[in-house]
Scaffold this active site. Structure first.
Site, PDB file in Angstrom:
ATOM      1  N   ASN A  49     -10.336  -2.824   2.499  1.00 34.41           N
ATOM      2  CA  ASN A  49     -10.030  -2.821   1.066  1.00 34.41           C
ATOM      3  C   ASN A  49     -11.311  -2.598   0.270  1.00 34.41           C
ATOM      4  O   ASN A  49     -12.400  -2.584   0.832  1.00 34.41           O
ATOM      5  CB  ASN A  49      -9.431  -4.167   0.647  1.00 34.41           C
ATOM      6  CG  ASN A  49      -7.951  -4.296   1.021  1.00 34.41           C
ATOM      7  OD1 ASN A  49      -7.261  -3.297   1.204  1.00 34.41           O
ATOM      8  ND2 ASN A  49      -7.482  -5.523   1.122  1.00 34.41           N
TER       9      ASN A  49
ATOM     10  N   HIS B 292       0.834  -1.217   0.000  1.00 32.88           N
ATOM     11  CA  HIS B 292       0.000   0.000   0.000  1.00 32.88           C
ATOM     12  C   HIS B 292       0.868   1.266   0.000  1.00 32.88           C
ATOM     13  O   HIS B 292       0.521   2.262   0.651  1.00 32.88           O
ATOM     14  CB  HIS B 292      -0.945   0.031   1.210  1.00 32.88           C
ATOM     15  CG  HIS B 292      -1.957  -1.077   1.233  1.00 32.88           C
ATOM     16  ND1 HIS B 292      -3.231  -0.936   0.747  1.00 32.88           N
ATOM     17  CD2 HIS B 292      -1.877  -2.358   1.678  1.00 32.88           C
ATOM     18  CE1 HIS B 292      -3.901  -2.072   0.913  1.00 32.88           C
ATOM     19  NE2 HIS B 292      -3.092  -2.954   1.470  1.00 32.88           N
TER      20      HIS B 292
HETATM   21 FE1  HDD Z   1      -2.624  -4.860   5.455  1.00 29.38          FE
HETATM   22  C1  HDD Z   1      -1.124  -1.824   5.183  1.00 29.38           C
HETATM   23  C2  HDD Z   1      -5.565  -3.518   4.313  1.00 29.38           C
HETATM   24  C3  HDD Z   1      -4.056  -8.009   5.416  1.00 29.38           C
HETATM   25  C4  HDD Z   1       0.116  -6.109   6.885  1.00 29.38           C
HETATM   26  N1  HDD Z   1      -3.217  -3.047   4.859  1.00 29.38           N
HETATM   27  C5  HDD Z   1      -2.440  -1.903   4.805  1.00 29.38           C
HETATM   28  C6  HDD Z   1      -3.214  -0.812   4.316  1.00 29.38           C
HETATM   29  C7  HDD Z   1      -4.464  -1.278   4.067  1.00 29.38           C
HETATM   30  C8  HDD Z   1      -4.466  -2.687   4.417  1.00 29.38           C
HETATM   31  C9  HDD Z   1      -5.649  -0.498   3.551  1.00 29.38           C
HETATM   32  C10 HDD Z   1      -2.696   0.606   4.086  1.00 29.38           C
HETATM   33  C11 HDD Z   1      -2.949   1.488   5.260  1.00 29.38           C
HETATM   34  C12 HDD Z   1      -2.502   2.894   4.938  1.00 29.38           C
HETATM   35  O1  HDD Z   1      -3.141   3.527   4.081  1.00 29.38           O
HETATM   36  O2  HDD Z   1      -1.525   3.331   5.542  1.00 29.38           O
HETATM   37  N2  HDD Z   1      -4.410  -5.628   4.891  1.00 29.38           N
HETATM   38  C13 HDD Z   1      -5.515  -4.882   4.563  1.00 29.38           C
HETATM   39  C14 HDD Z   1      -6.662  -5.758   4.507  1.00 29.38           C
HETATM   40  C15 HDD Z   1      -6.232  -7.022   4.798  1.00 29.38           C
HETATM   41  C16 HDD Z   1      -4.824  -6.936   5.055  1.00 29.38           C
HETATM   42  C17 HDD Z   1      -8.082  -5.321   4.200  1.00 29.38           C
HETATM   43  C18 HDD Z   1      -7.025  -8.305   4.877  1.00 29.38           C
HETATM   44  C19 HDD Z   1      -8.124  -8.398   5.539  1.00 29.38           C
HETATM   45  N3  HDD Z   1      -2.056  -6.722   6.003  1.00 29.38           N
HETATM   46  C20 HDD Z   1      -2.795  -7.876   5.952  1.00 29.38           C
HETATM   47  C21 HDD Z   1      -2.063  -8.952   6.573  1.00 29.38           C
HETATM   48  C22 HDD Z   1      -0.878  -8.410   7.006  1.00 29.38           C
HETATM   49  C23 HDD Z   1      -0.896  -7.021   6.639  1.00 29.38           C
HETATM   50  C24 HDD Z   1      -2.560 -10.372   6.715  1.00 29.38           C
HETATM   51  C25 HDD Z   1       0.286  -9.055   7.719  1.00 29.38           C
HETATM   52  C26 HDD Z   1       0.222 -10.091   8.476  1.00 29.38           C
HETATM   53  N4  HDD Z   1      -0.802  -4.109   5.881  1.00 29.38           N
HETATM   54  C27 HDD Z   1       0.159  -4.807   6.522  1.00 29.38           C
HETATM   55  C28 HDD Z   1       1.370  -3.970   6.881  1.00 29.38           C
HETATM   56  C29 HDD Z   1       0.972  -2.558   6.344  1.00 29.38           C
HETATM   57  C30 HDD Z   1      -0.397  -2.827   5.737  1.00 29.38           C
HETATM   58  C31 HDD Z   1       2.652  -4.565   6.377  1.00 29.38           C
HETATM   59  C32 HDD Z   1       1.945  -1.874   5.395  1.00 29.38           C
HETATM   60  C33 HDD Z   1       2.026  -0.440   5.827  1.00 29.38           C
HETATM   61  C34 HDD Z   1       1.374  -0.405   7.118  1.00 29.38           C
HETATM   62  O3  HDD Z   1       0.832  -1.633   7.401  1.00 29.38           O
HETATM   63  O4  HDD Z   1       1.326   0.549   7.872  1.00 29.38           O
HETATM   64  O5  HDD Z   1       1.538  -3.958   8.252  1.00 29.38           O
END
Ligand code: HDD
Length: 719
Positions: A160, A87
């Protein structure tokens, strides 16, 4: 200086009312406006020259004692922070949330009680796979993350634009992301799933089937963030004052309906305007067209946990709206653009683990893993544990705890004690000072042996993928087939191509057959895995064809040259703008053009910079001189051909009908158009005598359809 929600003064009154209460309290002290100020260093020393470094003689070496030079370069050298691991590319906006009526039956969350209360929010939309500088219009999932600044602290809903996810257990998240990101040897391709490693992962991971169907659909190509649904995806719990819990799924329903671009179009938009979705959101808010969604909830009582043919904890399953209706309980309005992209949109940090009393987690294994990842990744991205002090991340509620120190600490904590229990400060800050207000985790009975195992109830991977397919209209099905043909056609591995065909045979035989045809694979022969008998066969809510339609904020290009019919233009403009549409005059060069009545009109875009793919529809007014000049332009012919190919509404009045004859548009009744008063055929609307109210109405109706898919039956348009 305080900036209003929109720089358009007409919107300021509306904005001010809408924006109460604000997070101004947090952001205002940090806003710095340099107007009429002398340049200084970060330490406040006034500077007179920032163009020349200090030299020993004007042709001599630069001197190290030049503190202004050193500070300026050092700061610049350290301007970048790591981009988000997923993202990375996003766009944000401020606004507010307001509940329609008290939700006390389900939850004690205070921001969901009082319909007169507005809770400030910051929302960030994003793509998933691409880097920060990648294009907006790629085939990808879109993030929809909302930070609620509630009176009880920060609540983040990190969702999402698709209601399900690729995997069921968070431990596979690094795998799916490594597979979809550019390949590790050459970092190709950028922001695209059409490559070998992604599909290799897919064919080896059947639980991806349902999400892949969404990703291959037009949902992955939103026309606008404002025309996108949002989903919390995971199952959460609501807990009410009495301690009773309910399973809940969250939805955002856009008031403008759900609408998408088409694949051929997005590939061109990516080059013509890589900021297409970002610009759309920014310009809409600047122009006072605030982005609006209704907040929806689906509730399943804990007693009904096992009543469905899917496991309520499985994030690869949606809850069909026909079985569990979405209750629309409030409204989200985005009405203010950020002042500074880095300070707000880049530094904002969301976490699904940030909840307020009344909202709790379920045992969804994807959600459970997410609770760890977000805070962890933000420690690196934002440089340590104090990122909650960054203005955009600060709560509006008072903070008192014994967390201390660390990089970039801003708070000056007073007193001697930084521990509990303590006697020296009467045990302050005191946990449980007001028992009623503290967060209490839902008292869930937990029982089980330690085991690395997936529940049997998670093992049906194809029923809902088929449900999605069966819910699509014919054009949507065709788009999905084409998306598969494109993506799978990009794979070097023939074996993977075959495996995709065989895997998606479990979703639909015709789909798999069509994929095979285009990618040099054998037709599917394997016996499809028999899905369970679904509780429903199709869900209306899944097809975008059933979405709200309208012309509000749609962009219409007007192709005109000197000598255009000014009366006709004014009539169409008045009718469309009354419905909230936006018109842009596109002509050969910038400046102004003269109507046949002799009036000047400003040109908004010239042929060099504008393109049909950046508009929702096109209108050509009459005026012999203008039409004759347009006819000679290959650009204009191509513009109309493309608008036709992408199934957009096309309007032409009077002499402009003859321009349509010069294009390659087919299967519309041009003979009738030349002889009859008002004709509307497959989204092409004409009037022989110039616009009448009948023409205007028909043209508005055609634009409101969004696209006229019936034209896709004919693929011979050279555009
Ligand atoms: Fe995630 C960012 C949505 C599963 C780990 N995720 C991130 C963002 C969104 C989502 C919208 C961007 C937030 C922003 O604008 O700063 N992610 C989802 C959704 C998931 C999902 C709807 C399933 C239901 N994500 C998911 C899993 C993991 C992560 C299973 C890890 C185990 N997501 C992350 C992260 C991020 C992230 C690596 C990257 C940047 C941040 O968090 O701050 O932790």
């Amino acid at each position: 200086m305080k900036k209003k929600e929109s720089s358009n003064p007409d919107n300021q009154e509306k904005s001010q009312q809408a924006d109460e209460p604000k997070i101004e309290k947090n952001l205002e002290p940090f806003r710095v406006d340099s107007a009429r100020k002398q340049l200084t260093t970060d330490l406040g020393i006034k500077i007179n020259d920032t163009d020349n470094s200090l030299h020993a003689g004007s042709r001599g070496p630069t001197l190290l004692e030049d503190f202004h030079f050193r500070e300026k370069i050092t700061h610049f050298d350290h301007e970048r922070i790591p981009e988000r691991v997923v993202h990375a590319r996003g766009s944000g906006a401020h606004g507010y949330f307001q509940v329609y009526k008290s939700m006390r039956q389900y939850t004690k969350a205070k921001f969901l009680q009082d319909p007169n209360k507005q809770t400030p929010v910051f929302v960030r939309f994003s793509t998933v796979a691409g880097s920060r500088g990648s294009s907006d219009t790629v085939r990808d999932v879109r993030g929809f993350a909302t930070k609620f600044y509630t009176e009880e602290g920060i609540y983040d809903l990190v969702g999402n634009n698709m209601p399900v996810f690729f995997i069921q257990d968070a431990i596979k998240f690094p795998d799916v992301i490594h597979a979809v990101k550019p390949e590790q040897d050459n970092e190709i391709p950028q922001a695209a799933s059409a490559h070998d490693t992604f599909w290799d992962f897919v064919v080896n991971t059947p639980e991806t089937a349902h999400m892949i169907m969404w990703l291959m659909s037009d949902r992955a190509l939103p026309r606008s963030f404002r025309m996108m649904e949002g989903f919390g995806v995971n199952t959460y719990r609501f807990v009410n004052e009495e301690g009773k819990a309910f399973f809940v799924k969250f939805h955002w329903k856009p008031l403008l309906g759900v609408h998408s671009l088409v694949w051929d179009e997005v590939q061109q938009v990516a080059g013509k305007d890589a900021d297409f979705n970002r610009r759309d959101l920014w310009e809409a808010i600047e122009g006072g067209d605030y982005a609006e969604w209704e907040f929806g909830i689906q509730i399943i009582s804990q007693e009904d946990e096992f009543k469905f043919d899917f496991d309520v904890l499985d994030p690869t399953k949606l809850w069909p709206e026909e079985l569990v209706p979405v209750q629309r309980i409030g409204k989200l309005v985005l009405n203010r653009n950020p002042d500074n992209f880095f300070a707000e949109t880049e530094q904002v940090a969301f976490c699904p683990g940030n909840v307020v009393p009344g909202i709790d987690f379920s045992n969804d294994p994807l959600l459970q893993g997410r609770l760890f990842s977000y805070l962890d990744t933000q420690l690196t991205r934002l440089g340590g544990p104090n990122f909650t002090e960054i203005p955009i991340n600060r709560t509006l509620s008072p903070i008192a705890n014994n967390q201390r120190d660390g990089m970039h600490r801003m708070t000056i904590n007073m007193g001697k004690t930084a521990y509990n229990p303590n006697s020296l400060n009467n045990d302050y800050p005191k946990p449980g000072l007001n028992e009623k207000e503290g967060y209490v985790h839902y008292a869930q009975a937990v029982n089980g042996t330690t085991i690395r195992e997936r529940s049997e109830s998670f093992k049906d991977h194809y029923s809902q993928a088929s449900l999605f397919w069966n819910s699509m209209s014919d054009p949507e099905k065709q788009h999905i087939i084409k998306a598969f043909q494109f993506e799978v056609g990009k794979l070097n591995s023939k074996e993977t191509r075959q495996k995709v065909v065989d895997m998606f045979n479990n979703v639909d035989h015709e789909l798999a057959t069509q994929i095979a045809k285009a990618v040099g694979a054998n037709p599917p022969t394997g016996k499809p895995q028999t899905p369970k008998t679904p509780q429903i066969k199709a869900s209306k809510a899944l097809s975008m064809e059933n979405s709200v339609k309208g012309v509000k904020t749609r962009k219409i290009a007007v192709l005109a040259m000197d000598g255009f019919n000014g009366k006709e233009f004014s009539s169409v403009k008045a009718a469309l703008e009354a419905q909230g549409a936006k018109m842009e005059v596109v002509s050969q060069v910038l400046g102004s053009i003269k109507s046949q009545e002799g009036e000047k009109m400003d040109v908004d875009k010239h042929f060099i910079s504008a393109s049909s793919v950046l508009y929702d529809a096109v209108y050509v007014p009459g005026g012999q001189q203008s039409v004759d000049a347009l006819k000679k332009q290959g650009y204009v012919i191509n513009f109309i051909n493309q608008a036709f190919k992408h199934c957009k509404a096309i309007g032409a009045t009077n002499e402009a009908i003859n321009l349509l004859v010069e294009t390659n548009i087919e299967n519309v009744n041009l003979a009738d158009m030349k002889s009859k008063e008002v004709v509307s055929d497959k989204g092409v609307v004409t009037s022989q005598t110039g616009p009448t109210s009948a023409f205007n109405d028909a043209f508005i109706l055609a634009i409101a359809q969004h696209r006229h898919w019936i034209r896709e039956k004919n693929e011979n348009i050279p555009a």
